[in-house]
Scaffold this active site. Structure first.
Site, PDB file in Angstrom:
ATOM      1  N   LYS A 114       2.767  -8.107 -13.301  1.00  0.00           N
ATOM      2  CA  LYS A 114       4.140  -8.109 -12.804  1.00  0.00           C
ATOM      3  C   LYS A 114       4.938  -9.286 -13.360  1.00  0.00           C
ATOM      4  CE  LYS A 114       2.135  -6.528  -8.461  1.00  0.00           C
ATOM      5  NZ  LYS A 114       0.794  -7.101  -8.740  1.00  0.00           N
ATOM      6  N   TYR A 133       0.375 -14.804  -9.785  1.00  0.00           N
ATOM      7  CA  TYR A 133      -0.927 -15.026  -9.161  1.00  0.00           C
ATOM      8  C   TYR A 133      -1.708 -16.138  -9.844  1.00  0.00           C
ATOM      9  CZ  TYR A 133      -0.188 -10.372  -7.056  1.00  0.00           C
ATOM     10  OH  TYR A 133       0.317  -9.288  -6.392  1.00  0.00           O
ATOM     11  N   MET A 169      -3.132   7.419 -13.608  1.00  0.00           N
ATOM     12  CA  MET A 169      -3.484   6.126 -13.021  1.00  0.00           C
ATOM     13  C   MET A 169      -4.514   6.342 -11.918  1.00  0.00           C
ATOM     14  SD  MET A 169      -0.972   3.377 -11.070  1.00  0.00           S
ATOM     15  CE  MET A 169      -0.811   4.390  -9.565  1.00  0.00           C
ATOM     16  N   LEU A 204      -7.370   4.307  -6.733  1.00  0.00           N
ATOM     17  CA  LEU A 204      -7.959   3.118  -6.122  1.00  0.00           C
ATOM     18  C   LEU A 204      -8.150   2.037  -7.175  1.00  0.00           C
ATOM     19  CD1 LEU A 204      -9.362   1.869  -3.543  1.00  0.00           C
ATOM     20  CD2 LEU A 204     -11.508   2.605  -4.584  1.00  0.00           C
ATOM     21  N   LEU A 246      -8.552  -2.598  -7.831  1.00  0.00           N
ATOM     22  CA  LEU A 246      -8.821  -3.938  -7.299  1.00  0.00           C
ATOM     23  C   LEU A 246      -7.581  -4.788  -7.439  1.00  0.00           C
ATOM     24  CD1 LEU A 246     -11.039  -6.026  -6.281  1.00  0.00           C
ATOM     25  CD2 LEU A 246     -11.133  -6.766  -8.684  1.00  0.00           C
ATOM     26  N   ASP A 303      -5.123  -4.848 -10.736  1.00  0.00           N
ATOM     27  CA  ASP A 303      -3.724  -5.234 -10.512  1.00  0.00           C
ATOM     28  C   ASP A 303      -3.613  -6.741 -10.367  1.00  0.00           C
ATOM     29  OD1 ASP A 303      -0.840  -4.285  -9.368  1.00  0.00           O
ATOM     30  OD2 ASP A 303      -1.588  -6.024  -8.247  1.00  0.00           O
ATOM     31  N   HIS A 314       8.453  -7.844  -9.927  1.00  0.00           N
ATOM     32  CA  HIS A 314       7.749  -8.267  -8.716  1.00  0.00           C
ATOM     33  C   HIS A 314       8.609  -8.105  -7.458  1.00  0.00           C
ATOM     34  CE1 HIS A 314       4.061 -10.917  -7.756  1.00  0.00           C
ATOM     35  NE2 HIS A 314       4.396 -10.245  -6.684  1.00  0.00           N
TER      36      HIS A 314
END
Length: 293
Positions: A77, A52, A16, A19, A21, A47, A110
């Site tokens: 999530k 969201y 993975m 770093l 976004l 991510d 989550h």
């Protein structure tokens, strides 16, 4: 654009990017463009989350970027209202459809429900099935305390690959990170620049930003870098994963320009010393089934 970022190896061998976004609070109409910009700038980790409300736009941004799907590490999530075994499987299909993908790289719970932990366990067991079926490459959790993490591991078969938690120079979570290290769980940091203190009204240190701290500003001047770049480098130096959010092209580029310098051990320790022990966001042990309506 070639990929930027060092890589972290998860406990199942999957790699993975360190770093990525984050797109929390990115408006849908801005999300696709920011994802495209990030991928074209060399990011390879995106991510998002069902809660969201921008999974569709994340998928659109990936497709627009021209970057091959196999090169992009995509995380989403499961939201609280979809916990439970069958509900989790349905919610996963919805997220995958929204993203326009045929598999996911990382799927996270989550939050945990401390007072309704059975549903949390059932959801995670459904995620284990998704992993076994090859529909997701790794599974993990978000916002779990050490106790919640241990309880989940005791009742399931797959140790979470990641725990995504609030972590920044004013809240460094040293004890939790030690637990993660002992369990083989990667620590992934949301609000890595400390922005939670600016947007979360209940934050004990509301209005205070590590990016304005004299210690960080001094180190940044030493390297000809911005305070944000120094803080993100601080995460990377310690083997952490950071997912800063931005919808501004110049900030996205700035946040990824951290792999041409390194902090000394003394500088890392100086940033560590800024820790207040105060979290800005919600306490994992205080989440209830109706906490978010």
């Amino acid at each position: 654009m070639t990929a930027k970022s060092t890589m972290l190896t998860l406990n199942n061998g999957v790699e993975m990017p360190a770093l990525g976004l984050g797109v929390f609070q990115s408006a849908p109409e801005e999300t696709a463009a920011s994802v495209t910009t990030a991928l074209q700038d060399g990011y390879r980790l995106i991510d998002t989350a069902a809660a969201y409300g921008n999974e569709k736009e994340v998928g659109e941004g990936i497709r627009r970027s021209g970057v091959d799907r196999g090169e992009v590490f995509v995380t989403t999530k499961l939201w609280l209202s979809d916990y439970g075994y069958d509900a989790t499987l349905r919610a996963f299909d919805t997220s995958l459809d929204n993203l326009g993908l045929d598999y996911l790289d990382l799927y996270l719970l989550h939050f945990a429900f401390p007072s309704a932990f059975d549903s949390t366990v059932a959801a995670y067991k459904a995620m284990e099935k998704l992993l076994a079926d090859g529909r997701v490459r790794a599974i993990g959790v978000s916002n779990f305390s050490a106790g919640q993490l241990r309880d989940l591991i005791d009742r399931t078969d797959v140790v979470p690959a990641v725990n995504q938690v609030e972590l920044h120079p004013y809240f460094i979570q040293r004890e939790l990170r030690n637990v993660h290290a002992n369990l083989g769980v990667v620590t992934q940091d949301w609000s890595p620049l400390g922005g939670v203190n600016l947007y979360w009204s209940a934050a004990p240190q509301a209005g205070q930003s590590p990016l304005e701290d004299p210690t960080v500003v001094k180190i940044a001047a030493r390297y000809g870098k911005t305070p944000a770049q120094v803080v993100l480098r601080w995460h990377i130096e310690q083997g952490l994963s950071a997912i800063p959010k931005s919808v501004k092209a110049h900030r996205i580029a700035e946040n990824s320009n951290i792999f041409d310098f390194a902090l000394t051990a003394d500088e890392v320790a100086a940033v560590d010393a800024l820790d207040t022990g105060l979290r800005g966001g919600p306490d994992p042990d205080s989440i209830k089934a109706d906490s978010f309506g």
